[in-house]
Enzyme design. Structure first.
Site, PDB file in Angstrom:
ATOM      1  N   TYR A 157       5.532  11.045  -3.807  1.00 49.36           N
ATOM      2  CA  TYR A 157       4.587  10.021  -4.267  1.00 49.36           C
ATOM      3  C   TYR A 157       3.283  10.686  -4.732  1.00 49.36           C
ATOM      4  O   TYR A 157       2.770  10.384  -5.813  1.00 49.36           O
ATOM      5  CB  TYR A 157       4.326   9.028  -3.141  1.00 49.36           C
ATOM      6  CG  TYR A 157       3.305   7.966  -3.482  1.00 49.36           C
ATOM      7  CD1 TYR A 157       3.623   6.918  -4.349  1.00 49.36           C
ATOM      8  CD2 TYR A 157       2.018   8.015  -2.959  1.00 49.36           C
ATOM      9  CE1 TYR A 157       2.678   5.950  -4.664  1.00 49.36           C
ATOM     10  CE2 TYR A 157       1.076   7.047  -3.266  1.00 49.36           C
ATOM     11  CZ  TYR A 157       1.407   6.016  -4.121  1.00 49.36           C
ATOM     12  OH  TYR A 157       0.477   5.068  -4.446  1.00 49.36           O
ATOM     13  N   ALA A 159       2.811  13.747  -5.714  1.00 52.97           N
ATOM     14  CA  ALA A 159       3.061  14.518  -6.946  1.00 52.97           C
ATOM     15  C   ALA A 159       3.155  13.581  -8.144  1.00 52.97           C
ATOM     16  O   ALA A 159       2.641  13.873  -9.238  1.00 52.97           O
ATOM     17  CB  ALA A 159       4.343  15.332  -6.793  1.00 52.97           C
TER      18      ALA A 159
HETATM   19  P1  NDP Z   1       3.210  -3.458  -4.168  1.00 52.21           P
HETATM   20  O1  NDP Z   1       4.375  -2.814  -3.520  1.00 52.21           O
HETATM   21  O2  NDP Z   1       2.459  -4.509  -3.437  1.00 52.21           O
HETATM   22  O3  NDP Z   1       3.627  -4.046  -5.604  1.00 52.21           O
HETATM   23  C1  NDP Z   1       4.355  -3.230  -6.486  1.00 52.21           C
HETATM   24  C2  NDP Z   1       4.513  -3.921  -7.806  1.00 52.21           C
HETATM   25  O4  NDP Z   1       5.201  -3.027  -8.700  1.00 52.21           O
HETATM   26  C3  NDP Z   1       5.339  -5.194  -7.726  1.00 52.21           C
HETATM   27  O5  NDP Z   1       4.833  -6.127  -8.660  1.00 52.21           O
HETATM   28  C4  NDP Z   1       6.729  -4.725  -8.166  1.00 52.21           C
HETATM   29  O6  NDP Z   1       7.516  -5.768  -8.779  1.00 52.21           O
HETATM   30  C5  NDP Z   1       6.361  -3.703  -9.207  1.00 52.21           C
HETATM   31  N1  NDP Z   1       7.419  -2.733  -9.458  1.00 52.21           N
HETATM   32  C6  NDP Z   1       7.971  -1.861  -8.574  1.00 52.21           C
HETATM   33  N2  NDP Z   1       8.921  -1.132  -9.186  1.00 52.21           N
HETATM   34  C7  NDP Z   1       8.969  -1.548 -10.474  1.00 52.21           C
HETATM   35  C8  NDP Z   1       9.757  -1.199 -11.587  1.00 52.21           C
HETATM   36  N3  NDP Z   1      10.703  -0.239 -11.522  1.00 52.21           N
HETATM   37  N4  NDP Z   1       9.544  -1.839 -12.759  1.00 52.21           N
HETATM   38  C9  NDP Z   1       8.601  -2.809 -12.851  1.00 52.21           C
HETATM   39  N5  NDP Z   1       7.836  -3.200 -11.830  1.00 52.21           N
HETATM   40  C10 NDP Z   1       8.018  -2.564 -10.647  1.00 52.21           C
HETATM   41  O7  NDP Z   1       2.223  -2.223  -4.542  1.00 52.21           O
HETATM   42  P2  NDP Z   1       0.635  -2.194  -4.709  1.00 52.21           P
HETATM   43  O8  NDP Z   1       0.175  -3.408  -5.372  1.00 52.21           O
HETATM   44  O9  NDP Z   1       0.044  -1.769  -3.430  1.00 52.21           O
HETATM   45  O10 NDP Z   1       0.499  -0.935  -5.695  1.00 52.21           O
HETATM   46  C11 NDP Z   1       0.276  -1.076  -7.093  1.00 52.21           C
HETATM   47  C12 NDP Z   1      -0.020   0.311  -7.656  1.00 52.21           C
HETATM   48  O11 NDP Z   1      -1.157   0.873  -6.985  1.00 52.21           O
HETATM   49  C13 NDP Z   1       1.114   1.304  -7.448  1.00 52.21           C
HETATM   50  O12 NDP Z   1       1.221   2.144  -8.574  1.00 52.21           O
HETATM   51  C14 NDP Z   1       0.662   2.101  -6.245  1.00 52.21           C
HETATM   52  O13 NDP Z   1       1.215   3.383  -6.215  1.00 52.21           O
HETATM   53  C15 NDP Z   1      -0.845   2.147  -6.469  1.00 52.21           C
HETATM   54  N6  NDP Z   1      -1.615   2.398  -5.272  1.00 52.21           N
HETATM   55  C16 NDP Z   1      -1.614   1.491  -4.227  1.00 52.21           C
HETATM   56  C17 NDP Z   1      -2.386   1.755  -3.111  1.00 52.21           C
HETATM   57  C18 NDP Z   1      -2.474   0.810  -1.971  1.00 52.21           C
HETATM   58  O14 NDP Z   1      -3.166   1.137  -0.973  1.00 52.21           O
HETATM   59  N7  NDP Z   1      -1.858  -0.364  -2.003  1.00 52.21           N
HETATM   60  C19 NDP Z   1      -3.185   2.999  -2.990  1.00 52.21           C
HETATM   61  C20 NDP Z   1      -3.107   3.851  -4.135  1.00 52.21           C
HETATM   62  C21 NDP Z   1      -2.365   3.537  -5.236  1.00 52.21           C
HETATM   63  P3  NDP Z   1       8.389  -6.810  -7.856  1.00 52.21           P
HETATM   64  O15 NDP Z   1       7.393  -7.609  -7.076  1.00 52.21           O
HETATM   65  O16 NDP Z   1       9.099  -7.661  -8.860  1.00 52.21           O
HETATM   66  O17 NDP Z   1       9.277  -5.986  -6.994  1.00 52.21           O
END
Ligand code: NDP
Length: 250
Positions: A157, A159
């Site tokens: 993650y 990386a």
């Molecule tokens: P969540 O797990 O709450 O939500 C993830 C979202 O990404 C969902 O809407 C999911 O869709 C969607 N998703 C996952 N895989 C795919 C895919 N293959 N294609 C399209 N959509 C996809 O994550 P967060 O809201 O916490 O995180 C959002 C971003 O922020 C991410 O990139 C995460 O790495 C980054 N981040 C988050 C942090 C945190 O503390 N929460 C900290 C640092 C970075 P569905 O609901 O339909 O499954």
């Protein structure tokens, strides 16, 4: 509604819940029409769409796996059919997995890279020809603080999020001449489904590491995205904004 966002369109990936939901609602509140991209949670995407529609914005929810090129092309075509343009692209969709490096299988490694890095690349590639033609656009990629600090429980993650930042800088270099700004946001701990407190990382211990003594909320990231989509950030490209309550400082 802020006038500069009137009749603008944003594509927000991973907008069915968590940070992407917060970004979509914040941009919609500012006046932007929204394409909500989700992978599985149709009902939740529909709820976000309904909230945005009630604000008077145009909205579409599209199911798309960002790591699948055919799916991304279909999603791009659906967005262009609905809105005819895209001003802002927010690459937020991401996954993670708590495993030590020695527990990681090759498939685990590839899945995280496929969604977080390849997905960001594929969606960007789909929309940049339109932005290049229009000679304007904003792209915001969601990285993570662990891209900068490292982490002891999900090296793939960290990386992948480092790669998202490198991709951001290179895209900024390529696209500046076309009036397209590309920046990243590196969130700290944001309260979503992704943040799981367990025996190793409990809430109290985590809060002690954050100078503001609170977890971030999706709207904290939404506000930073809104800034990066606004004219107030015209001269900012290839940068990362750390939104983390002081968790890490540079
Ligand atoms: P969540 O797990 O709450 O939500 C993830 C979202 O990404 C969902 O809407 C999911 O869709 C969607 N998703 C996952 N895989 C795919 C895919 N293959 N294609 C399209 N959509 C996809 O994550 P967060 O809201 O916490 O995180 C959002 C971003 O922020 C991410 O990139 C995460 O790495 C980054 N981040 C988050 C942090 C945190 O503390 N929460 C900290 C640092 C970075 P569905 O609901 O339909 O499954």
């Amino acid at each position: 509604m802020n006038g500069i966002f009137k009749e603008k369109v944003a594509v927000v990936t991973g907008a069915s819940r968590g940070i992407g939901r917060g970004i979509a609602l914040e941009l919609a509140e500012a006046g932007v029409d929204i394409a909500i991209i989700y992978r599985t949670e149709e009902d939740k995407a529909g709820e976000v769409a309904s909230l945005i529609s009630k604000m008077g914005r145009k909205v579409i929810a599209i199911k798309c796996d960002v790591s699948d090129d055919d799916d991304v092309v279909r999603m791009h075509d659906a967005v262009m059919k609905k809105f005819g343009k895209v001003n802002f692209l927010i690459n937020n969709a991401g996954i993670h997995q708590h495993l030590k490096s020695w527990e990681l299988g090759e498939e685990d490694w590839h899945r995280v890279m496929d969604v977080n890095v390849t997905g960001t690349f594929l969606v960007t590639k789909a929309f940049t020809p339109h932005m290049i033609e229009k000679k304007s656009g904003r792209i915001v990629n969601i990285s993570s603080c662990v891209a900068f600090t490292g982490t002891d429980h999900e090296v793939h993650y960290a990386a992948s999020k480092g790669a998202v930042f490198s991709l951001t800088k290179s895209l900024a270099l390529e696209l500046a001449q076309y009036g397209i700004n590309v920046n990243a946001i590196a969130p700290g701990y944001i309260e979503t489904d992704m943040v799981v407190f367990d025996g190793v990382h409990d809430r109290g211990t985590v809060l002690k590491t954050i100078p503001q003594h609170r977890l971030g909320q999706p709207i904290d990231i939404g506000r930073a995205v809104r800034f990066l989509c606004s004219e107030d950030s015209n001269y900012i490209t290839g940068q990362v904004i750390h939104v983390n309550g002081g968790l890490i400082m540079y």
